[in-house]
Write a protein that holds these residues in place. Structure first.
Motif, mmCIF file in Angstrom:
data_model
loop_
_atom_site.group_PDB
_atom_site.id
_atom_site.type_symbol
_atom_site.label_atom_id
_atom_site.label_comp_id
_atom_site.label_asym_id
_atom_site.label_seq_id
_atom_site.Cartn_x
_atom_site.Cartn_y
_atom_site.Cartn_z
ATOM 1 N N THR A 18 3.206 11.187 -3.507
ATOM 2 C CA THR A 18 3.472 10.980 -2.082
ATOM 3 C C THR A 18 3.924 12.261 -1.383
ATOM 4 O O THR A 18 3.934 12.324 -0.165
ATOM 5 N N SER A 92 2.680 4.343 5.055
ATOM 6 C CA SER A 92 3.469 3.204 4.607
ATOM 7 C C SER A 92 2.815 2.528 3.413
ATOM 8 O O SER A 92 3.494 2.150 2.439
ATOM 9 N N LEU A 93 1.488 2.390 3.455
ATOM 10 C CA LEU A 93 0.768 1.771 2.348
ATOM 11 C C LEU A 93 0.828 2.648 1.102
ATOM 12 O O LEU A 93 1.023 2.151 -0.009
ATOM 13 N N LYS A 95 3.191 4.704 0.299
ATOM 14 C CA LYS A 95 4.535 4.595 -0.254
ATOM 15 C C LYS A 95 4.705 3.292 -1.024
ATOM 16 O O LYS A 95 5.339 3.258 -2.091
ATOM 17 N N SER A 96 4.119 2.208 -0.508
ATOM 18 C CA SER A 96 4.224 0.924 -1.213
ATOM 19 C C SER A 96 3.486 0.973 -2.545
ATOM 20 O O SER A 96 3.922 0.371 -3.527
ATOM 21 N N TYR A 97 2.360 1.689 -2.593
ATOM 22 C CA TYR A 97 1.630 1.858 -3.854
ATOM 23 C C TYR A 97 2.499 2.596 -4.869
ATOM 24 O O TYR A 97 2.503 2.295 -6.055
ATOM 25 N N THR A 99 5.621 2.691 -5.324
ATOM 26 C CA THR A 99 6.798 2.004 -5.846
ATOM 27 C C THR A 99 6.454 0.686 -6.537
ATOM 28 O O THR A 99 7.352 -0.049 -6.950
ATOM 29 N N SER A 100 5.166 0.397 -6.675
ATOM 30 C CA SER A 100 4.743 -0.867 -7.275
ATOM 31 C C SER A 100 4.321 -0.663 -8.729
ATOM 32 O O SER A 100 3.696 0.343 -9.075
ATOM 33 N N LYS A 104 -3.334 -1.939 -7.986
ATOM 34 C CA LYS A 104 -3.840 -2.103 -6.630
ATOM 35 C C LYS A 104 -5.365 -2.070 -6.672
ATOM 36 O O LYS A 104 -5.971 -1.383 -7.505
#
Length: 261
Positions: A18, A92-93, A95-97, A99-100, A104
């Motif tokens: 990121t 935002s997407l 960043k969500s990737y 931390t998951s 995906k």
């Protein structure tokens, strides 16, 4: 940089970067003045940091200003369709990737297109394609730079860069690059069915992306082109079309030579 779960089929990216600074060549040695000049032309710092000395020297003789540009952020599904996002939505997407721990199923790509006016009738088109996340097996990307009739490119440059990291200890990132040479003919490959013979002096690129391996994750993919051309005296506009497949792309940049404002 964050890590997710590691999957045995090695088709799901497990390392997400990121922080764009982690993609820059840490061995970069370039004067600040030269760096600022190349960024002013339209190159990202990531691209600049992976140029060799000869490439940077060649671009430093170019001067001008950006007169047309587009930035595109996309979420891409397995069929290479998908949604166009705003920059805020994309970040935002991403960043969500990062931390998951769940896989995906959409890839994330950002595209930068810039038309530089060097003065007079000389122009440079700079394109950059960057995959922050790749879901599943990625096909070669096809890119066509299409100039108007009677305007052949007099200089062109293309390079892909990739970043890899171990899925066991992903903190250390390694990178590699490869020059990509264009063809003046459409690529004869079922992956690129929309490339057709035209009378325009097009440049066709096929980008054979780096593949992941056992315990080695591909953490980023980047492709840059630079195309210099001159418009004839009887042309009122500088036009260039950028076509692509895997994923699909169709964009147009233009500059009005008679009414530059």
């Amino acid at each position: 940089m964050y890590t997710g779960a590691t999957y045995l089929d090695y088709t799901t990216q497990a390392v997400v970067i990121t922080d764009f600074k982690k993609l820059e060549n840490p061995n970069l040695s370039i004067p600040d003045r030269d760096l600022r000049h190349l960024e002013k032309l339209g190159f990202s710092k990531v691209t600049i940091s992976h140029m060799d000395n000869a490439e940077r020297t060649a671009f430093l003789v170019i001067d001008g200003e950006i007169v047309s540009e587009k930035d595109i952020y996309r979420e891409i599904d397995d069929s290479y369709g998908g949604a166009v996002l705003s920059e805020k939505e994309y970040e935002s997407l991403l960043k969500s990737y990062s931390t998951s721990y769940l896989p995906k199923f959409s890839s994330l790509e950002r595209v930068s297109l810039k038309l530089l006016h060097e003065g007079g009738r000389n122009f440079t088109l700079i394109t950059e394609h960057h995959f922050d996340y790749v879901s599943g097996s990625i096909k070669p990307m096809g890119i066509e730079i299409q100039l108007p009739q009677e305007i052949p490119a007099f200089e062109n440059y293309a390079k892909q860069v990739w970043w890899t990291a171990s899925t066991i200890g992903p903190k250390k990132i390694k990178w590699g690059n490869e020059a990509i040479h264009p063809s003046s003919q459409p690529i004869e490959n079922n992956d690129f069915p929309f490339f057709q013979m035209t009378s325009s002096p097009s440049l066709y690129y096929s980008v054979p992306w780096k593949k992941p391996g056992i315990l080695k994750d591909v953490a980023g993919l980047h492709f840059t082109t630079a195309t210099r051309f001159e418009t004839p005296e009887d042309y009122n506009f500088a036009n260039v079309f950028i076509q692509g497949q895997n994923p699909y792309l169709s964009e147009h940049l233009q500059f009005d030579l008679k009414n530059p404002e």
